[in-house]
Design a protein around this motif. Structure first.
Motif, PDB file in Angstrom:
ATOM      1  N   ILE A  20       0.892  -1.108  -0.033  1.00  0.00           N
ATOM      2  CA  ILE A  20      -0.080   0.047  -0.001  1.00  0.00           C
ATOM      3  C   ILE A  20       0.944   1.237  -0.007  1.00  0.00           C
ATOM      4  O   ILE A  20       2.002   1.249   0.722  1.00  0.00           O
ATOM      5  N   HIS A  21       0.466   2.135  -0.818  1.00  0.00           N
ATOM      6  CA  HIS A  21       1.354   3.455  -0.973  1.00  0.00           C
ATOM      7  C   HIS A  21       1.040   4.168   0.350  1.00  0.00           C
ATOM      8  O   HIS A  21      -0.068   4.224   0.972  1.00  0.00           O
ATOM      9  N   THR A  22       1.945   5.041   0.771  1.00  0.00           N
ATOM     10  CA  THR A  22       2.118   5.764   1.825  1.00  0.00           C
ATOM     11  C   THR A  22       0.892   6.615   2.060  1.00  0.00           C
ATOM     12  O   THR A  22       0.313   6.882   3.337  1.00  0.00           O
ATOM     13  N   LYS A  23       0.435   7.095   0.915  1.00  0.00           N
ATOM     14  CA  LYS A  23      -0.637   8.452   1.016  1.00  0.00           C
ATOM     15  C   LYS A  23      -1.810   7.742   1.443  1.00  0.00           C
ATOM     16  O   LYS A  23      -2.619   8.114   2.246  1.00  0.00           O
ATOM     17  N   TYR A  24      -2.178   6.225   1.160  1.00  0.00           N
ATOM     18  CA  TYR A  24      -3.294   5.543   1.319  1.00  0.00           C
ATOM     19  C   TYR A  24      -3.340   5.005   2.933  1.00  0.00           C
ATOM     20  O   TYR A  24      -4.105   5.166   3.614  1.00  0.00           O
ATOM     21  N   LEU A  25      -2.064   4.485   3.250  1.00  0.00           N
ATOM     22  CA  LEU A  25      -1.776   4.183   4.579  1.00  0.00           C
ATOM     23  C   LEU A  25      -2.256   5.297   5.502  1.00  0.00           C
ATOM     24  O   LEU A  25      -2.735   4.987   6.713  1.00  0.00           O
ATOM     25  N   ASN A  26      -1.712   6.356   5.425  1.00  0.00           N
ATOM     26  CA  ASN A  26      -1.950   7.719   6.129  1.00  0.00           C
ATOM     27  C   ASN A  26      -3.448   7.946   6.197  1.00  0.00           C
ATOM     28  O   ASN A  26      -4.118   8.469   7.264  1.00  0.00           O
ATOM     29  N   LEU A  27      -4.268   7.879   4.878  1.00  0.00           N
ATOM     30  CA  LEU A  27      -5.872   7.926   5.280  1.00  0.00           C
ATOM     31  C   LEU A  27      -6.276   6.722   6.190  1.00  0.00           C
ATOM     32  O   LEU A  27      -7.290   7.092   6.748  1.00  0.00           O
ATOM     33  N   ILE A  28      -5.690   5.636   5.994  1.00  0.00           N
ATOM     34  CA  ILE A  28      -6.169   4.414   6.809  1.00  0.00           C
ATOM     35  C   ILE A  28      -6.085   4.959   8.371  1.00  0.00           C
ATOM     36  O   ILE A  28      -6.752   4.567   9.017  1.00  0.00           O
ATOM     37  N   LEU A  29      -4.700   5.181   8.637  1.00  0.00           N
ATOM     38  CA  LEU A  29      -4.480   5.462   9.858  1.00  0.00           C
ATOM     39  C   LEU A  29      -5.233   6.709  10.694  1.00  0.00           C
ATOM     40  O   LEU A  29      -5.551   6.697  11.813  1.00  0.00           O
ATOM     41  N   GLU A  30      -5.811   7.590   9.683  1.00  0.00           N
ATOM     42  CA  GLU A  30      -6.467   8.699   9.998  1.00  0.00           C
ATOM     43  C   GLU A  30      -7.965   8.236  10.077  1.00  0.00           C
ATOM     44  O   GLU A  30      -8.741   9.187  10.353  1.00  0.00           O
ATOM     45  N   SER A  31      -8.300   7.041   9.754  1.00  0.00           N
ATOM     46  CA  SER A  31      -9.464   6.473   9.807  1.00  0.00           C
ATOM     47  C   SER A  31     -10.318   7.359   8.583  1.00  0.00           C
ATOM     48  O   SER A  31     -11.893   7.164   8.824  1.00  0.00           O
ATOM     49  N   LYS A  32      -9.906   7.597   7.781  1.00  0.00           N
ATOM     50  CA  LYS A  32     -10.782   8.572   6.477  1.00  0.00           C
ATOM     51  C   LYS A  32     -10.818   7.357   5.451  1.00  0.00           C
ATOM     52  O   LYS A  32     -11.818   7.426   4.621  1.00  0.00           O
ATOM     53  N   LYS A  33      -9.775   6.348   5.210  1.00  0.00           N
ATOM     54  CA  LYS A  33     -10.036   5.095   4.492  1.00  0.00           C
ATOM     55  C   LYS A  33     -10.478   3.895   5.140  1.00  0.00           C
ATOM     56  O   LYS A  33      -9.519   3.311   5.886  1.00  0.00           O
ATOM     57  N   VAL A  34     -11.561   3.618   4.984  1.00  0.00           N
ATOM     58  CA  VAL A  34     -11.777   2.339   5.910  1.00  0.00           C
ATOM     59  C   VAL A  34     -12.271   1.082   5.173  1.00  0.00           C
ATOM     60  O   VAL A  34     -12.894   0.132   5.716  1.00  0.00           O
ATOM     61  N   PHE A  35     -11.934   1.266   4.055  1.00  0.00           N
ATOM     62  CA  PHE A  35     -12.100   0.151   3.000  1.00  0.00           C
ATOM     63  C   PHE A  35     -10.425  -0.551   2.142  1.00  0.00           C
ATOM     64  O   PHE A  35     -10.151   0.894   1.865  1.00  0.00           O
ATOM     65  N   GLU A  36     -10.205  -1.311   2.082  1.00  0.00           N
ATOM     66  CA  GLU A  36      -9.137  -1.788   1.075  1.00  0.00           C
ATOM     67  C   GLU A  36      -9.568  -2.309  -0.100  1.00  0.00           C
ATOM     68  O   GLU A  36     -10.320  -3.277   0.052  1.00  0.00           O
ATOM     69  N   TYR A  37      -9.231  -1.612  -1.180  1.00  0.00           N
ATOM     70  CA  TYR A  37      -9.880  -1.825  -2.759  1.00  0.00           C
ATOM     71  C   TYR A  37      -8.797  -2.890  -3.081  1.00  0.00           C
ATOM     72  O   TYR A  37      -7.989  -2.549  -3.501  1.00  0.00           O
ATOM     73  N   ARG A  38      -9.317  -4.053  -3.490  1.00  0.00           N
ATOM     74  CA  ARG A  38      -8.487  -5.071  -4.420  1.00  0.00           C
ATOM     75  C   ARG A  38      -9.365  -5.607  -5.485  1.00  0.00           C
ATOM     76  O   ARG A  38     -10.550  -5.806  -5.637  1.00  0.00           O
ATOM     77  N   ASN A  39      -8.522  -6.462  -6.356  1.00  0.00           N
ATOM     78  CA  ASN A  39      -9.165  -7.254  -7.411  1.00  0.00           C
ATOM     79  C   ASN A  39      -9.162  -8.515  -7.158  1.00  0.00           C
ATOM     80  O   ASN A  39      -9.254  -9.518  -8.199  1.00  0.00           O
ATOM     81  N   PHE A  40      -8.584  -9.119  -5.956  1.00  0.00           N
ATOM     82  CA  PHE A  40      -8.477 -10.313  -5.614  1.00  0.00           C
ATOM     83  C   PHE A  40      -9.073 -10.794  -3.949  1.00  0.00           C
ATOM     84  O   PHE A  40      -9.309  -9.924  -3.414  1.00  0.00           O
ATOM     85  N   ILE A  41      -9.346 -12.090  -4.138  1.00  0.00           N
ATOM     86  CA  ILE A  41      -9.513 -12.758  -2.857  1.00  0.00           C
ATOM     87  C   ILE A  41      -8.559 -13.940  -2.599  1.00  0.00           C
ATOM     88  O   ILE A  41      -8.507 -14.605  -3.476  1.00  0.00           O
ATOM     89  N   PRO A  42      -7.583 -13.687  -1.809  1.00  0.00           N
ATOM     90  CA  PRO A  42      -6.566 -14.818  -1.788  1.00  0.00           C
ATOM     91  C   PRO A  42      -6.951 -16.051  -1.464  1.00  0.00           C
ATOM     92  O   PRO A  42      -8.023 -16.089  -0.644  1.00  0.00           O
ATOM     93  N   LYS A  43      -6.517 -17.181  -2.083  1.00  0.00           N
ATOM     94  CA  LYS A  43      -7.028 -18.286  -1.909  1.00  0.00           C
ATOM     95  C   LYS A  43      -6.959 -18.729  -0.177  1.00  0.00           C
ATOM     96  O   LYS A  43      -7.840 -19.766   0.174  1.00  0.00           O
ATOM     97  N   LYS A  44      -5.899 -18.227   0.304  1.00  0.00           N
ATOM     98  CA  LYS A  44      -5.614 -18.865   1.772  1.00  0.00           C
ATOM     99  C   LYS A  44      -6.116 -17.357   2.541  1.00  0.00           C
ATOM    100  O   LYS A  44      -5.580 -17.447   3.718  1.00  0.00           O
ATOM    101  N   HIS A  45      -6.947 -16.687   2.193  1.00  0.00           N
ATOM    102  CA  HIS A  45      -7.684 -15.643   3.087  1.00  0.00           C
ATOM    103  C   HIS A  45      -8.059 -16.021   4.278  1.00  0.00           C
ATOM    104  O   HIS A  45      -9.000 -16.798   4.434  1.00  0.00           O
ATOM    105  N   ASN A  46      -7.707 -15.302   5.100  1.00  0.00           N
ATOM    106  CA  ASN A  46      -8.129 -15.595   6.656  1.00  0.00           C
ATOM    107  C   ASN A  46      -8.388 -14.457   7.628  1.00  0.00           C
ATOM    108  O   ASN A  46      -8.667 -14.479   8.520  1.00  0.00           O
ATOM    109  N   GLY A  47      -8.540 -13.411   6.693  1.00  0.00           N
ATOM    110  CA  GLY A  47      -9.007 -12.105   7.402  1.00  0.00           C
ATOM    111  C   GLY A  47      -7.919 -11.230   7.932  1.00  0.00           C
ATOM    112  O   GLY A  47      -8.218 -10.139   8.590  1.00  0.00           O
ATOM    113  N   TYR A  48      -6.776 -11.700   7.466  1.00  0.00           N
ATOM    114  CA  TYR A  48      -5.819 -10.531   7.853  1.00  0.00           C
ATOM    115  C   TYR A  48      -4.910 -10.281   6.730  1.00  0.00           C
ATOM    116  O   TYR A  48      -4.397 -11.348   5.850  1.00  0.00           O
ATOM    117  N   PHE A  49      -4.246  -9.343   6.390  1.00  0.00           N
ATOM    118  CA  PHE A  49      -3.209  -8.836   5.603  1.00  0.00           C
ATOM    119  C   PHE A  49      -2.144  -8.438   6.121  1.00  0.00           C
ATOM    120  O   PHE A  49      -2.170  -7.336   7.080  1.00  0.00           O
TER     121      PHE A  49
END
Length: 154
Positions: A20-49
Motif C-alpha cells: 500500500i502506498h504511504t498516501k493511502y496508509l495515512n488515510l487508513i491511519l486517520e480513519s478516512k479510508k476504511v476499505f481496502e480495494y482490491r481485485n482479488f480474494i487470496p485463496k488462503k484468505h483468513n481475514g488478515y493482510f
C-alpha cells in the motif's frame, strides 16, 4: 488489542502480504479510508493482510484485520474514501475489504532487513508463509504494538 483469533499464529503465517502506498496508509491511519480495494480474494484468505508500505518508506509495517469483502456490484453503504468510485465501477476493483483493525509492527522491518530474509515486495500479493525466516523474525522480535485503530462502525 487483537481479537481472540490472533492467537492462531499459523493463520497469520499463511496470511497475504499486500503493498500500500504511504498516501493511502495515512488515510487508513486517520480513519478516512476504511476499505481496502482490491481485485482479488487470496485463496488462503483468513481475514488478515500483512501490509508493506511502498517507497519511500519501504517497510513491512502493519498487520490489518479485514472483514468479509463487499463484492461489486454490491454497494458500500457509507460515505468514505473511495466508496463512490467503487460503487460506480470507476475504480475498477471487484472487492472492498472493510478494515476492522490495523496494528503497527514494532520491530525493524526496513527494506535492508527484509532483503536479508529474501522478502520481495508484492505487486499484487504474496503469502507470509513464502518467507518462514521473516515470520520467525517478526514473532521473535517484538511483533505488534498496541497502537491499533479499530473501525467499530463497520
Amino acid at each position: 488489542m487483537l481479537g481472540e483469533d490472533f492467537i492462531f499464529l499459523k493463520d497469520l503465517k499463511s496470511s497475504a502480504v499486500i503493498s500500500i502506498h504511504t498516501k493511502y496508509l495515512n488515510l487508513i491511519l486517520e480513519s478516512k479510508k476504511v476499505f481496502e480495494y482490491r481485485n482479488f480474494i487470496p485463496k488462503k484468505h483468513n481475514g488478515y493482510f500483512w501490509v508493506y508500505e511502498t517507497s519511500p518508506t519501504k517497510e513491512l509495517k502493519y498487520l490489518m484485520k479485514v472483514g468479509k469483502a463487499i463484492v461489486f456490484p454490491d454497494k458500500i453503504n457509507i460515505d468514505t474514501y473511495g466508496s463512490a468510485r467503487f460503487n460506480s465501477e470507476e475504480m475498477k476493483c471487484k472487492y472492498a475489504y472493510p478494515i476492522l483493525e490495523i496494528y503497527e509492527l514494532n520491530c525493524d522491518l526496513s527494506y535492508s532487513v527484509l532483503k536479508q530474509h529474501r522478502f520481495v515486495p508484492p505487486q499484487a500479493f504474496s503469502y507470509m508463509d513464502t518467507y518462514p525466516e521473516l515470520f520467525k523474525y517478526i514473532i521473535d522480535y517484538g511483533f505488534i504494538s498496541s497502537k491499533g485503530i479499530i473501525n467499530e462502525f463497520l
